[in-house]
Scaffold this active site. Structure first.
Site, PDB file in Angstrom:
ATOM      1  N   HIS A 140       3.865  53.518  54.483  1.00 30.52           N
ATOM      2  CA  HIS A 140       3.385  52.580  53.455  1.00 30.52           C
ATOM      3  C   HIS A 140       1.959  52.877  53.022  1.00 30.52           C
ATOM      4  O   HIS A 140       1.500  52.380  51.998  1.00 30.52           O
ATOM      5  CB  HIS A 140       3.524  51.128  53.938  1.00 30.52           C
ATOM      6  CG  HIS A 140       2.498  50.673  54.928  1.00 30.52           C
ATOM      7  ND1 HIS A 140       2.747  50.613  56.282  1.00 30.52           N
ATOM      8  CD2 HIS A 140       1.223  50.251  54.779  1.00 30.52           C
ATOM      9  CE1 HIS A 140       1.679  50.167  56.905  1.00 30.52           C
ATOM     10  NE2 HIS A 140       0.730  49.934  56.011  1.00 30.52           N
ATOM     11  N   ASP A 169       8.704  53.812  58.983  1.00 37.74           N
ATOM     12  CA  ASP A 169       7.368  53.700  58.397  1.00 37.74           C
ATOM     13  C   ASP A 169       6.425  54.783  58.924  1.00 37.74           C
ATOM     14  O   ASP A 169       5.260  54.525  59.219  1.00 37.74           O
ATOM     15  CB  ASP A 169       6.776  52.308  58.644  1.00 37.74           C
ATOM     16  CG  ASP A 169       5.619  51.993  57.693  1.00 37.74           C
ATOM     17  OD1 ASP A 169       5.466  52.728  56.702  1.00 37.74           O
ATOM     18  OD2 ASP A 169       4.879  51.042  57.950  1.00 37.74           O
ATOM     19  N   SER A 246      -3.876  50.935  59.500  1.00 44.23           N
ATOM     20  CA  SER A 246      -2.504  51.441  59.393  1.00 44.23           C
ATOM     21  C   SER A 246      -2.463  52.961  59.533  1.00 44.23           C
ATOM     22  O   SER A 246      -3.176  53.681  58.831  1.00 44.23           O
ATOM     23  CB  SER A 246      -1.901  51.060  58.039  1.00 44.23           C
ATOM     24  OG  SER A 246      -1.502  49.727  58.010  1.00 44.23           O
TER      25      SER A 246
END
Length: 506
Positions: A140, A169, A246
């Site tokens: 993402h 992901d 992230s």
């Protein structure tokens, strides 16, 4: 006689008082006043110098210094050509993004060249896994990016996408350079124990190489943010994770990567989630060699056993994967698996719970033969299954299936058609039609009415919808300022339960 006795008592009393007074004078002169009663003003020098270091409490400085050079920050630029925007696990599940000082991010700027579109800049973290410049991050973070820049030790490089896997992901980037880089080793996330120390390094809110520490709070968490929840096996930690972390690494005290920071709980403090590195190890060769992940597919709906159900099947322990349903025309049906079978082993590997079977099968390529040891009617039998391509993977699925980020922006939803994989996983029969809700943003008009991932949209304004195309068509034709009545259903053990939600059209 009484008078003499009283006199002796008085003499004894005064002698004792004198002795005590004399002793206090001696103690004062010798400076032996008990520590508990001494004045703090009598101490001299810095307090810290008089305190011994706590035993067995490690310093993380050496660890941070050793790991830091292999941790990178990532800048991703994309140009959106429509109103639809993809939602990452942070925004839809945990609330809106914030900028470096806590403000809302700036609106994307209009692109002046190369045609219409809106520019969107985002950032994240990652870590090097090879000296040649392979970088692991979250999918993402870089999804739909047209330009990628990776900063390593204050030097910026251009990068390209080597491979992507939306189901877990995870993405793999290649730095475009002939330089040799420091890189991290992959550890063993399966051996992690709740309470183990871990360190997180990344670029939260653009503050690169920020170090936070904490412990493993839990393992095996499923929080409903991935496209396919069967792959969710998150590590939960109390080490601070924020926007921008992230894709960054969770490392153990040996400096080995044990997880990939992925999501946080927006409404709590220090509840973060990471993809275990065991997931990365399974798919890294395919991402590197082919750019995508082809997964094996069995075609069963399975559940875990508890002690009561294990006893009913004649098992001493609640181990194995109970087959609840077998999807038609799948490898499982062709191999002769039946509801009520308990899968105990796969190629000799013991299956203690459903996750063991899911991960084992998904790690195999299509057309691979897997020997299953099955308990049926108290007897152990063997079944050989030739795995198929998992629905939702591969070129055919990418071109013929529903769009991954299907959604009309103002709805604040992501949704998809009912694929064979979704039907199999959730036990939805072929005669059920509708649109499967995958994600719900907290600022969505659906959120405040209790709509959550896993619900099924079956009608809009009285018109039945069986797929994404029909749903989008009806919503786009709804008049501005009108209120849509949308029927949603939940499919549980008690059967279908539905209700209306009422959504104003902006």
């Amino acid at each position: 006689m009484h008078q003499n006795s009283s006199s002796r008592h008085y003499v004894t009393f005064f002698l004792l008082v004198g002795a005590v007074a004399f002793g206090m004078v001696l103690a004062s002169g010798a400076k032996i006043t008990p520590t508990a009663f001494s004045s703090p003003n009598l101490q001299s020098g810095p307090v810290a110098a008089s305190l011994a270091a706590p035993p067995n409490l490690p310093s993380f400085a050496d660890l941070a210094e050793a790991v830091g050079p292999a941790v990178v920050s990532i800048q991703a630029t994309s140009f959106e050509t429509s109103r639809r925007q993809s939602m990452d696990p942070f925004q839809f599940f945990f609330g809106p993004r914030r900028g470096p000082q806590g403000q809302q991010p700036q609106q994307p700027q209009q692109r002046e060249q190369d045609g219409p579109g809106r520019r969107s800049d985002s950032g994240g973290s990652g870590f090097l896994v090879s000296a040649s410049g392979l970088v692991v991050t979250n999918d993402h973070v870089i999804r739909d990016a047209s330009d990628l820049r990776v900063t390593v030790n204050d030097r910026q490089y251009k990068a390209t996408v080597k491979g992507q896997d939306p189901d877990t992901d995870i993405a793999l980037l290649q730095i475009e350079s002939d330089d040799t880089f420091s890189f991290l080793s992959l550890g063993n996330s399966d051996s992690l124990r709740v309470g183990d120390w871990i360190m997180v390094i990344g670029s939260p809110l653009g503050l690169d190489h920020t170090v936070t520490t904490g412990v493993v709070s839990a393992k095996g968490r499923s929080i409903g943010i991935n496209r396919d929840a069967s792959f969710e096996n998150f590590i939960q930690t109390d080490a601070a994770i924020n926007f921008g972390n992230s894709g960054g690494p969770l490392v153990n005290l040996r400096g080995e990567v044990v997880g990939i920071a992925t999501a946080i709980n927006y409404g709590a403090e220090n509840i973060g989630f990471a993809v275990p590195v065991s997931t990365l190890e399974q798919i890294l060769p395919q991402l590197r060699d082919t750019g995508r992940v082809d997964r094996g597919y069995l075609g069963v709906n399975i559940s875990n056993l508890d002690y009561r159900s294990a006893q009913a099947f004649g098992l001493d322990e609640p181990k194995g994967a109970l087959v609840e349903r077998v999807t038609e025309d799948t490898p499982a049906e062709k191999a002769g698996l039946e509801p009520g079978d308990i899968i105990l082993e796969a190629d000799g590997k013991e299956i203690e719970e459903t996750r063991n079977l899911i991960e084992y099968v998904a790690a195999k390529r299509p057309e691979t033969k897997v020997n299953l040891k099955v308990l049926r009617d108290g007897k152990r039998i063997s079944k050989v299954v030739t795995l198929a391509q998992r629905p939702g993977n591969g070129p055919a699925a990418e071109s013929d299936g529903p769009e991954e980020d299907a959604g009309i922006e103002w709805l604040g939803l992501r949704y998809q058609d009912l694929t064979p994989a979704a039907r199999s996983q959730h036990g939805i029969s072929e005669d059920v039609e509708g649109v499967w809700v995958v994600q719900v943003s907290q600022d969505s008009p659906f959120f405040e009415q209790g709509v959550r991932p896993g619900l099924l949209i079956t009608s809009v304004n009285g018109k039945r919808v069986s797929n994404v195309r029909e749903f989008d068509e009806i919503v786009r034709k709804a008049g501005s300022g009108s209120v849509m009545r949308i029927y949603v259903e939940s499919l549980g053990e008690q059967g279908s339960q539905g209700r209306f939600v009422f959504v104003p059209v902006p």
